[in-house]
Design an enzyme around this catalytic site. Structure first.
Site, short mmCIF file in Angstrom:
data_model
loop_
_atom_site.label_atom_id
_atom_site.label_comp_id
_atom_site.label_asym_id
_atom_site.label_seq_id
_atom_site.Cartn_x
_atom_site.Cartn_y
_atom_site.Cartn_z
N GLU A 435 0.84 -1.18 0.00
CA GLU A 435 0.00 0.00 0.00
C GLU A 435 0.89 1.25 0.00
O GLU A 435 1.82 1.35 0.79
CB GLU A 435 -0.88 -0.03 1.25
CG GLU A 435 -1.70 1.21 1.44
CD GLU A 435 -1.98 1.48 2.92
OE1 GLU A 435 -1.54 0.70 3.77
OE2 GLU A 435 -2.62 2.50 3.18
N ASP A 508 0.58 -1.82 6.67
CA ASP A 508 1.01 -1.37 7.99
C ASP A 508 0.32 -2.14 9.11
O ASP A 508 -0.77 -2.67 8.92
CB ASP A 508 0.72 0.13 8.15
CG ASP A 508 1.76 0.96 7.40
OD1 ASP A 508 2.92 0.51 7.35
OD2 ASP A 508 1.39 2.02 6.88
N ASP A 510 -1.32 -1.14 11.46
CA ASP A 510 -2.32 -0.30 12.14
C ASP A 510 -3.70 -0.56 11.56
O ASP A 510 -3.89 -1.45 10.73
CB ASP A 510 -1.94 1.18 12.02
CG ASP A 510 -1.83 1.61 10.55
OD1 ASP A 510 -2.24 0.82 9.66
OD2 ASP A 510 -1.33 2.71 10.30
N ASP A 512 -5.59 1.20 9.49
CA ASP A 512 -5.70 1.39 8.04
C ASP A 512 -5.12 0.21 7.28
O ASP A 512 -5.69 -0.27 6.31
CB ASP A 512 -4.95 2.67 7.61
CG ASP A 512 -5.80 3.91 7.87
OD1 ASP A 512 -7.02 3.73 8.12
OD2 ASP A 512 -5.24 5.02 7.82
#
Ligand code: TSJ
Length: 648
Positions: A435, A508, A510, A512
């Site tokens: 991403e 990632d 996290d 998102d």
């Protein structure tokens, strides 16, 4: 003189009779090669022990002699299965000089060979019997309530420890078995209440009217659930659709029996769903690869819907709805019972009995045709849904043709954003789907371009859970993924054309990142299922922390490893100053760091994405990606700690 027995035992003449030899041979063999009998010695094999025992109680229920079963995880980690049936027969049989009870627990494959009422099952791991569980248990106790007496018998690793004894009086009938799995055999003897509970719920749906209770008595986990579904598989469908929006109020239910077989189907369409969800069972055993019962269901459903459409003038002359059109948004449960079920395929998860195909086909042809005639409103909404699906599919076909034509013109062009690798043997190559721009940059710089390709993705992904096929073909975010993988999508998907055998999602650590990963997995699950089933999909695990002490740098994957790593780094004096930084994102790592921590096959940790349970996967996707907001909130609150670690 000594007789040679096939597996290497020698037995002195006259010392044992034939049945004793069989016992020895049988249960010894089970302990030597447990995987042959219960599939594995991991968690799945361990839980298989329970199903083997419970199956006997369910057979008793099918014979009409029992309506309550309980499964309890004891304080000590044992399992107790209890039913209110007639109790295993305890009288001594003439041929063997033993009680039926003793035979059940000491002779391999004894299950189903005596008495009646059960359905014989051939092939696969099903119905290997209580003796296998006995052989693989440190100890096993059985109590039978029968003839106003309580009988008891005890075993250890398959050997008799206490002969059949009367230990008390009773006014009930039933069977109770408690066993402690053998720690010498199983890697881990910890039972999962969740696994047991969901399996028993499935069995309660499949056997309407049968009350099943599950109970966990272990300290700190005390819980219990009682499941009784008078509506049977009708209620199963309601349950599966509980977070969806049904197109019609009532679940359609059709059933019939013929010779020694029965067939039931229950289904309901949902307006906000674009995929199909079919669950099929033969003799209460899940058949994830389908087989004759599914084939009969699908063929007849397509034919009956088309015939109705023509009669009702909703379909013009040449128009024809495909099977997929007719199943868009359906949730269906198919359950058949038959003598001598044949399970086929590598995993024995496909029903092979061809007579069942015509049986289920006839059931639908007769009864669904009648149902549609009698319920024109429901029939119309079903037809409308299938016709819309058909138009979308036609649009998708055109979009696909366009892509093909474009590819032909441009010479099968790979997406412009793809940084391909040099190696061309798919078995040796991997693709990182990354991403964002900066992460893509580091990945490109850090990779080993001989065998690692990088595909950066930009912007918001399409949520395929809320889109029809025509939106998927030609979608500018998805097209690069489809062309890079090279194997097509949907019905066209061809594993043999796959350009990389490792498809690694790198996002990632996290929320998102987890969202992007879920969107991609949803896409793979719905449109490239064999990619997931074939074990080609992985999630990269970028480290969460970076520890520095002077020139020493160390990366740590998660919180669990942090303390240990800190201690080790501080050194023997425990005084060294160690800096911790939390990795903010892939983009913050330079090419070297990314290679060292996340991409180097020697040092990285990859998580293979597995398709464990179709029900669970469907649930996760509809809840996380579907229309309804409430269940999503509930799910995320309930599973907060899993939300970042979604493992379908
Ligand atoms: F097999 C087993 F030991 F694992 C086991 C069997 C475990 C449990 C928990 C239950 C049972 C079981 C067996 N429950 N109910 C029965 N019923 C019979 O074995 C039975 C009883 C009576 C007759 C009859 O013809 O009178 C026939 C059968 C097969």
């Amino acid at each position: 003189m000594a007789d040679e027995i096939t597996n290497g035992f020698t037995v002195e003449d006259g010392e044992y009779d034939a049945s004793q030899i069989q016992v020895l041979e049988g249960l010894e063999a089970v302990r030597k090669r447990p995987g042959m009998y219960i599939g594995s010695t991991s968690s799945s094999g361990l839980h298989h022990l329970i199903y083997e025992i419970v199956d006997n109680s369910i057979d008793e229920a099918l014979a009409g002699a029992c309506d309550e079963i309980s499964v309890t995880i004891g304080k000590d980690g044992t399992i107790t299965v209890m039913d209110n049936g007639r109790g295993i027969p305890i009288d001594v049989q003439e041929q063997t000089g033993k009680s039926a009870l003793e035979v059940v627990f000491t002779v391999l494959h004894a299950g189903g060979k005596f008495g009646g009422g059960g359905y014989k099952v051939s092939g696969g791991l099903h119905g290997v019997g209580a003796s296998v569980v006995n052989a693989l248990s440190e100890w096993l106790h059985v109590r039978v309530h029968k003839n106003e007496q309580i009988y008891e018998m005890k075993f250890s690793r398959g050997d008799i420890v206490q002969e059949l004894t009367v230990v008390g009086k009773t006014d009930k009938t039933g069977t109770e078995v408690t066993f402690m799995p053998d720690h010498e055999i199983f890697d881990d003897c910890n039972f999962s209440y969740e696994i047991i509970h969901s399996r028993m719920r499935e069995q309660a749906f499949l056997n309407g009217g049968l009350k099943i209770t599950t109970c966990d008595e272990r300290a700190g986990c005390e819980t219990s659930d009682t499941m009784l579904y008078e509506g049977g598989i009708r209620q199963f469908v309601q349950y599966l659709n509980r977070n969806k929006t049904p197109l019609h109020d009532n679940v359609i239910y059709l059933a019939d029996e013929r010779n020694d077989s029965t067939a039931e189907v229950a289904f309901q369409y949902c307006g906000d769903v674009y995929n199909e969800f079919l669950l099929s069972f033969a003799n209460n055993i899940n058949t994830p690869d389908g087989g004759m019962h599914e084939t009969g269901f699908k063929a007849a459903l397509t034919r009956v819907i088309n015939d109705y459409g023509k009669k009702a003038n909703m379909l013009k002359g040449e128009d024809k709805l495909s099977g997929e059109d007719c199943r868009e948004g359906i949730t269906a449960v198919i359950s058949v019972r038959l003598m001598e079920a044949q399970f086929e395929g590598q995993t024995k998860s496909k029903l092979g009995n061809s007579e069942i195909r015509t049986f289920v086909d006839n059931l639908l042809t007769e009864k669904l045709t009648a149902f549609l005639e009698e319920n024109p409103t429901v029939a119309r909404s079903m037809l409308d849904k299938a016709i819309t699906a058909s138009r979308a599919r036609e649009a998708a076909r055109k979009a696909r043709e366009n892509i093909r034509r474009k590819n032909a013109l441009e010479g099968m062009s790979l997406p412009g954003k793809l940084f391909d690798c040099n190696e061309s043997d798919p078995a040796l190559t991997e693709i990182y789907i990354v991403e964002g721009d900066s992460a893509g940059g580091s990945a490109k710089g850090g990779r080993d371009s001989r065998f690692q390709a990088i595909l950066p993705l930009f912007g918001k992904m399409l949520n395929v859970e809320k889109a029809r096929v025509d939106k998927v073909y030609g979608n500018e975010k998805l097209t690069p993924v489809i062309t890079a993988l090279g194997a097509g999508i949907g019905e066209d998907f061809d594993e043999a054309k796959l350009r990389y055998h490792k498809v690694i999602i790198m996002s990632d650590a996290d929320v998102d990142g987890s969202h992007i990963r879920t969107l991609l997995l949803t896409f793979f699950f719905r449109f490239m299922r064999p990619l997931v089933e074939g074990g080609y999909v992985y999630a990269a695990q970028p480290p969460l922390f970076k520890l520095t002490r002077g020139k020493n740098v160390r990366y740590v994957l998660d919180n669990n490893e942090l303390d240990q790593a800190m201690t080790e780094m501080r050194g023997e004096d425990g005084k060294g100053k160690v800096d911790i930084t939390r990795n903010k994102g892939l983009g913050e790592m330079d090419a070297h760091e990314l290679w060292d921590t996340t991409m180097n096959p020697e040092t990285r940790v990859l998580k293979q994405i597995k398709l464990t349970d179709a029900i669970q996967a469907d649930e996760v996707f509809t809840v996380l990606m579907g229309e309804k907001v409430e269940p999503r909130k509930e799910y995320i609150e309930k599973n907060a700690k899993y939300a970042v670690d979604l493992d379908i």
